[in-house]
Design an enzyme around this catalytic site. Structure first.
Site, short mmCIF file in Angstrom:
data_model
loop_
_atom_site.label_atom_id
_atom_site.label_comp_id
_atom_site.label_asym_id
_atom_site.label_seq_id
_atom_site.Cartn_x
_atom_site.Cartn_y
_atom_site.Cartn_z
N ARG A 20 0.84 -1.20 0.00
CA ARG A 20 0.00 0.00 0.00
C ARG A 20 0.88 1.25 0.00
O ARG A 20 2.07 1.17 0.25
CB ARG A 20 -0.95 -0.01 1.21
CG ARG A 20 -0.18 -0.32 2.48
CD ARG A 20 -0.56 0.46 3.66
NE ARG A 20 -0.45 1.87 3.53
CZ ARG A 20 0.67 2.58 3.65
NH1 ARG A 20 1.85 2.00 3.85
NH2 ARG A 20 0.65 3.90 3.55
N ALA A 50 0.84 5.22 -2.24
CA ALA A 50 0.71 5.57 -3.66
C ALA A 50 1.91 5.15 -4.54
O ALA A 50 1.72 4.42 -5.52
CB ALA A 50 0.42 7.06 -3.78
N ASP A 110 -1.98 11.18 -2.41
CA ASP A 110 -2.31 10.12 -3.37
C ASP A 110 -2.61 10.69 -4.75
O ASP A 110 -2.55 9.98 -5.75
CB ASP A 110 -3.50 9.29 -2.88
CG ASP A 110 -3.04 8.41 -1.73
OD1 ASP A 110 -2.96 8.92 -0.60
OD2 ASP A 110 -2.70 7.24 -1.98
N LYS A 157 -4.97 10.50 2.53
CA LYS A 157 -5.69 9.62 3.47
C LYS A 157 -6.75 10.38 4.26
O LYS A 157 -6.51 11.50 4.71
CB LYS A 157 -4.66 8.98 4.41
CG LYS A 157 -5.20 8.03 5.45
CD LYS A 157 -6.09 6.94 4.91
CE LYS A 157 -5.49 6.10 3.83
NZ LYS A 157 -6.49 5.25 3.13
#
Ligand code: MRU
Length: 366
Positions: free
Chosen positions: A52, A54, A251, A262
């Site tokens: 996980r 970006a 992201d 987030k």
């Protein structure tokens, strides 16, 4: 960065040509290295957040396409048949996590390399080289973000007359989310090597607790002083004068400088703004999306399973989940939010530190 004194990256190819990664779902309780043997392994790993963050999901996606072509060749596909298998898998990879633009960026670069040559074996090699190059570029970008962000940290440290700096971060934008160093954490790691005294406030980042689980684990292994707080406590520590700067990752950042990151980043930015605390966003250029004008309307915000909100995961003789809400209550699990450019002091990129506005962003990207 270091794990038990040994240097690791988040994803790599071993001597036998196998793609290796760290199972982030087991951290901080267990450090386990996984092999991604097939494109389906990559798809599952990105979906369930074994891999996980970006930049690293972008690189993993590129390796996923490489594995797909290998599978196609083994099945005897050539020409149109190989094309359609590769495209089918690429689409699946793209749909795993919709918000981080890095995945789209990597898949597009990789497919360009695929179509650049004719023979399947050449395509395979081209795509592998591209995936390796994307990995190298992300790693170098993180280091450059670190160098650029270090200037800001040094200035603040000098301004504070070399008293300990308090830096607040949200989620995990460290080396686990990238290849090495990180985005938000890269300047912090480099500041450590310069002997700058720092203490990091880590917001836990419900529902998956990437802050409490992953950022804390990274900082612990790399000898950086830190304290975990609940997401709700960020504003309070700012009001008490206990935060000198905030630094987070992204992201997807638009041409106007609006930052998608987030869930919870927006509230942290609002609190920083109200308390006149500089709020920085660190990102590589692969996290910009120049096609988006209205972030709130146009960026697809991932909604994950509501069980991630209703249950909490922890360790008790193994990793367990417990229900923390009425069983029948409905829950919603938004993965990301939008922080408008007006709340962002500056963007720390691999191409320099810039104001979050169209002119400056275009200048470094176009
Ligand atoms: O859902 P995640 O854990 O993949 O989200 C990660 C973040 O939001 C990071 O802050 C982001 O990827 C940018 S940092 C590399």
């Amino acid at each position: 960065m270091l794990v038990n004194g040994k240097h690791y990256k988040t994803i790599w190819i071993d001597k036998g040509g196998k793609i290796k990664t760290i199972d982030q779902n087991l951290l901080p309780f267990k450090f386990k290295i996984l092999t991604l043997d097939s494109s389906e392994d990559v798809i599952t790993a990105i979906k369930n957040m074994t891999v996980r963050g970006a930049p690293v999901i972008g690189v993993a996606g590129a390796y996923g396409i490489y594995l797909a072509i290998k599978e196609g060749i083994i099945k005897g596909y050539r020409g149109k048949e190989l094309d359609s298998y590769t495209i089918k898998v690429s689409k699946k990879i793209l749909s795993t996590r919709p918000t981080a633009i890095n995945l789209k960026y990597s898949v597009e670069r990789t497919l360009e390399a695929y179509y650049f040559t004719e023979l399947p074996e050449q395509k395979l090699l081209n795509v592998l080289n591209t995936a390796n190059q994307l990995l190298k570029t992300e790693e170098e970008a993180s280091y450059k973000i670190g160098i650029n962000g270090l200037r800001i940290i040094k200035n603040l440290f000098n301004k504070k007359k070399h008293k300990e700096l308090n830096i607040l971060t949200h989620c995990n934008a460290g080396w686990l989310a990238c290849i090495d160093y990180g985005t938000a954490l890269a300047p912090i790691y480099l500041a450590k090597t310069e002997g700058i005294k720092m203490h990091i406030w880590i917001e836990e980042t419900r529902p998956r607790n990437q802050g409490a689980r992953l950022t804390a684990w990274e900082l612990l292994h790399n000898g950086i002083k830190h304290t975990i707080i609940t997401d709700n406590a960020g504003g309070y520590v700012m009001q008490k004068g206990l935060v000198d700067m905030v630094i987070v990752g992204s992201d997807r950042t638009t041409i106007n400088g609006d930052v998608c990151n987030k869930i919870g980043t927006y509230k942290t930015a609002l609190a920083a703004f109200d308390n006149k605390i500089p709020f920085y966003v660190a990102l590589p250029i692969s996290s910009f999306d120049l096609k988006i004008n209205n972030a709130l309307k146009e960026i697809p915000i991932e909604e994950r399973n509501s069980d991630e909100v209703k249950f909490i995961e922890g360790y008790n003789k193994g990793i367990n989940k417990v229900l923390i809400t009425p069983q029948k209550s409905k829950a919603k699990n938004f993965g990301f939010d939008i922080t408008p450019a007006r709340l962002v002091t500056a963007l720390i990129t691999d191409k320099g530190i810039i104001r979050p506005d169209k002119k400056q962003i275009e200048k470094i990207l176009l």
